[in-house]
Design a protein around this motif. Structure first.
Motif, PDB file in Angstrom:
ATOM      1  N   ILE A  87       3.525   7.334 -10.840  1.00 50.82           N
ATOM      2  CA  ILE A  87       2.605   6.343 -11.405  1.00 50.82           C
ATOM      3  C   ILE A  87       1.188   6.892 -11.320  1.00 50.82           C
ATOM      4  O   ILE A  87       0.910   7.819 -10.555  1.00 50.82           O
ATOM      5  N   ASP A  88       0.307   6.296 -12.096  1.00 53.41           N
ATOM      6  CA  ASP A  88      -1.114   6.614 -12.041  1.00 53.41           C
ATOM      7  C   ASP A  88      -1.711   5.825 -10.878  1.00 53.41           C
ATOM      8  O   ASP A  88      -1.837   4.596 -10.949  1.00 53.41           O
ATOM      9  N   ARG A  89      -2.065   6.521  -9.818  1.00 55.28           N
ATOM     10  CA  ARG A  89      -2.492   5.859  -8.582  1.00 55.28           C
ATOM     11  C   ARG A  89      -3.692   4.942  -8.791  1.00 55.28           C
ATOM     12  O   ARG A  89      -3.671   3.773  -8.387  1.00 55.28           O
ATOM     13  N   ASP A  90      -4.748   5.447  -9.416  1.00 55.46           N
ATOM     14  CA  ASP A  90      -5.971   4.669  -9.530  1.00 55.46           C
ATOM     15  C   ASP A  90      -5.756   3.419 -10.375  1.00 55.46           C
ATOM     16  O   ASP A  90      -6.239   2.329 -10.043  1.00 55.46           O
ATOM     17  N   ARG A  91      -5.035   3.569 -11.477  1.00 54.17           N
ATOM     18  CA  ARG A  91      -4.769   2.410 -12.320  1.00 54.17           C
ATOM     19  C   ARG A  91      -3.878   1.408 -11.599  1.00 54.17           C
ATOM     20  O   ARG A  91      -4.080   0.187 -11.708  1.00 54.17           O
ATOM     21  N   ALA A  92      -2.891   1.890 -10.856  1.00 55.56           N
ATOM     22  CA  ALA A  92      -1.983   0.987 -10.154  1.00 55.56           C
ATOM     23  C   ALA A  92      -2.715   0.180  -9.087  1.00 55.56           C
ATOM     24  O   ALA A  92      -2.451  -1.011  -8.899  1.00 55.56           O
ATOM     25  N   ILE A  93      -3.634   0.813  -8.378  1.00 50.94           N
ATOM     26  CA  ILE A  93      -4.403   0.109  -7.352  1.00 50.94           C
ATOM     27  C   ILE A  93      -5.196  -1.034  -7.986  1.00 50.94           C
ATOM     28  O   ILE A  93      -5.148  -2.182  -7.525  1.00 50.94           O
ATOM     29  N   LEU A  94      -5.937  -0.739  -9.045  1.00 51.49           N
ATOM     30  CA  LEU A  94      -6.741  -1.770  -9.689  1.00 51.49           C
ATOM     31  C   LEU A  94      -5.868  -2.855 -10.307  1.00 51.49           C
ATOM     32  O   LEU A  94      -6.222  -4.046 -10.273  1.00 51.49           O
ATOM     33  N   GLU A  95      -4.719  -2.472 -10.846  1.00 50.00           N
ATOM     34  CA  GLU A  95      -3.843  -3.462 -11.469  1.00 50.00           C
ATOM     35  C   GLU A  95      -3.270  -4.424 -10.433  1.00 50.00           C
ATOM     36  O   GLU A  95      -3.195  -5.635 -10.671  1.00 50.00           O
ATOM     37  N   TYR A  97       0.834  -1.206   0.000  1.00 51.87           N
ATOM     38  CA  TYR A  97       0.000   0.000   0.000  1.00 51.87           C
ATOM     39  C   TYR A  97       0.867   1.254   0.000  1.00 51.87           C
ATOM     40  O   TYR A  97       0.659   2.180  -0.810  1.00 51.87           O
ATOM     41  N   ALA A  98       1.853   1.293   0.894  1.00 53.59           N
ATOM     42  CA  ALA A  98       2.680   2.493   1.053  1.00 53.59           C
ATOM     43  C   ALA A  98       3.497   2.787  -0.199  1.00 53.59           C
ATOM     44  O   ALA A  98       3.681   3.956  -0.570  1.00 53.59           O
ATOM     45  N   MET A  99       3.981   1.750  -0.875  1.00 56.20           N
ATOM     46  CA  MET A  99       4.769   1.969  -2.086  1.00 56.20           C
ATOM     47  C   MET A  99       3.942   2.660  -3.162  1.00 56.20           C
ATOM     48  O   MET A  99       4.412   3.602  -3.815  1.00 56.20           O
ATOM     49  N   VAL A 100       2.741   2.173  -3.383  1.00 53.32           N
ATOM     50  CA  VAL A 100       1.891   2.774  -4.412  1.00 53.32           C
ATOM     51  C   VAL A 100       1.537   4.209  -4.036  1.00 53.32           C
ATOM     52  O   VAL A 100       1.611   5.124  -4.871  1.00 53.32           O
TER      53      VAL A 100
END
Length: 328
Positions: free
Chosen positions: A290-298, A278-281
């Protein structure tokens, strides 16, 4: 000129086509929110290394429970942050200890809407920060710890936990807990076994979240990150001992272990997307890298794709809300 007749790109051509042929989907019911409840807190206390995550007061905890239920997530996994620690983690089995109080509140407030899961480990409650009782030489005494785990399971079941979640990686913990629950009439209380839990560097922010008193490390009982087969062995042992659900932790660095366990398990397999993930993203997104929302879903899609039936994630409510918005 070559004209290929096999064109996989046909199935990627439009958003509608990609959505139709997607092999893996996320659903709010497959997300579980870890929550920290801090004894004596007058309000929510931010966790510095986990932006957006807090240690809840009892009042903010109640509000967050209802928010989680409204988002349609599957459950909540509770961790207590006590004011007092001691050598055997007495607060873990005190009916008025913070975790057991929080469990009763959760069961009363949202027990029909969410699965209430409780962390069954002594590390939050001990003054040495280890997951068990220490022997005279300072090592963790496996069998003495099992006695405390059985007592803790009964306290949590009495408080209303639907699932108790032994996370200490003691040998035989699932069997001892199952026996204690059954002998005391808690036949319907399930066991979420932290089966393959690795001694990971990705737990760092979590230790701030639970005010860990850890001295030393946990490599003598958590698994070596170098070992893949051992993860499957641990999960197989827990299945034989009566685990209702088995889990791999952390998630992203252990997707191979997750896939191995999912291939053989006849019960649900979950994964824990831990604090460091979580903290890295969040940190990379805050820097614009990075694109936060896309990274979370990915990341969540990758964990599900590897075989997780559900995921413990600190983004559970946020992602569930986004998913609900998309389907509206």
């Amino acid at each position: 000129m070559l004209h290929p007749h096999v064109r996989p790109r046909r199935l990627r051509s439009t958003p509608a086509m990609r959505r139709l042929v997607a092999e893996t989907r996320l659903h709010p019911a497959e997300l579980i929110l870890p929550m920290f409840i801090r004894e004596g807190a007058g309000g929510p206390v931010p966790v510095g290394s986990m932006p957006g995550v807090v240690q809840h007061s009892l009042d903010s905890f109640r509000a967050a429970l209802h928010e989680a239920a409204a988002a349609g997530i599957g459950g909540v996994n509770l961790f207590g942050v006590p004011e007092v620690h001691d050598a055997i983690g007495s607060g873990a089995t005190d009916e008025n200890g913070i975790l057991n109080v929080a469990t009763r509140i959760a069961r009363e407030e949202v027990g029909d809407a969410l699965v209430i899961q409780t962390d069954l480990c002594l590390d939050e409650f001990t003054d040495h920060g280890h997951c068990g009782v220490l022997a005279a030489d300072g090592s963790v005494d496996n069998d003495a710890t099992l006695v405390r785990y059985a007592e803790m399971a009964l306290a949590q079941a009495s408080a209303g936990a639907h699932l108790v979640a032994p996370s200490g990686m003691m040998d035989g913990q699932v069997a001892v807990i199952r026996e204690a629950l059954d002998e005391n009439g808690f036949h319907d209380t399930g066991i979420l076994a932290y089966s393959a839990k690795y001694a990971s560097a990705f737990y760092g922010p979590f230790r701030e979240a639970v005010d860990s008193q850890l001295k030393g490390d946990r490599r003598s009982y958590q698994q070596d990150p170098a070992n893949r087969r051992e993860g499957l062995r641990e999960a197989t042992l827990d299945l034989a001992e009566g685990a209702d659900i088995v889990m791999v932790k952390p998630a992203m660095a252990y997707l191979d272990v997750l896939a191995d366990v999912a291939a053989v398990s006849d019960v649900p397999v979950w994964a824990y997307q831990v604090s460091g993930e979580y903290a890295m993203v969040e940190a990379a997104a805050a820097h614009g890298w990075i694109d936060r929302d896309r990274a979370i879903l990915e990341t969540l899609t990758g964990i599900r794709r590897a075989g997780a039936d559900a995921v413990l994630t600190y983004w559970a409510v946020e992602v569930a809300t986004r998913l609900l918005g998309r389907s509206a």
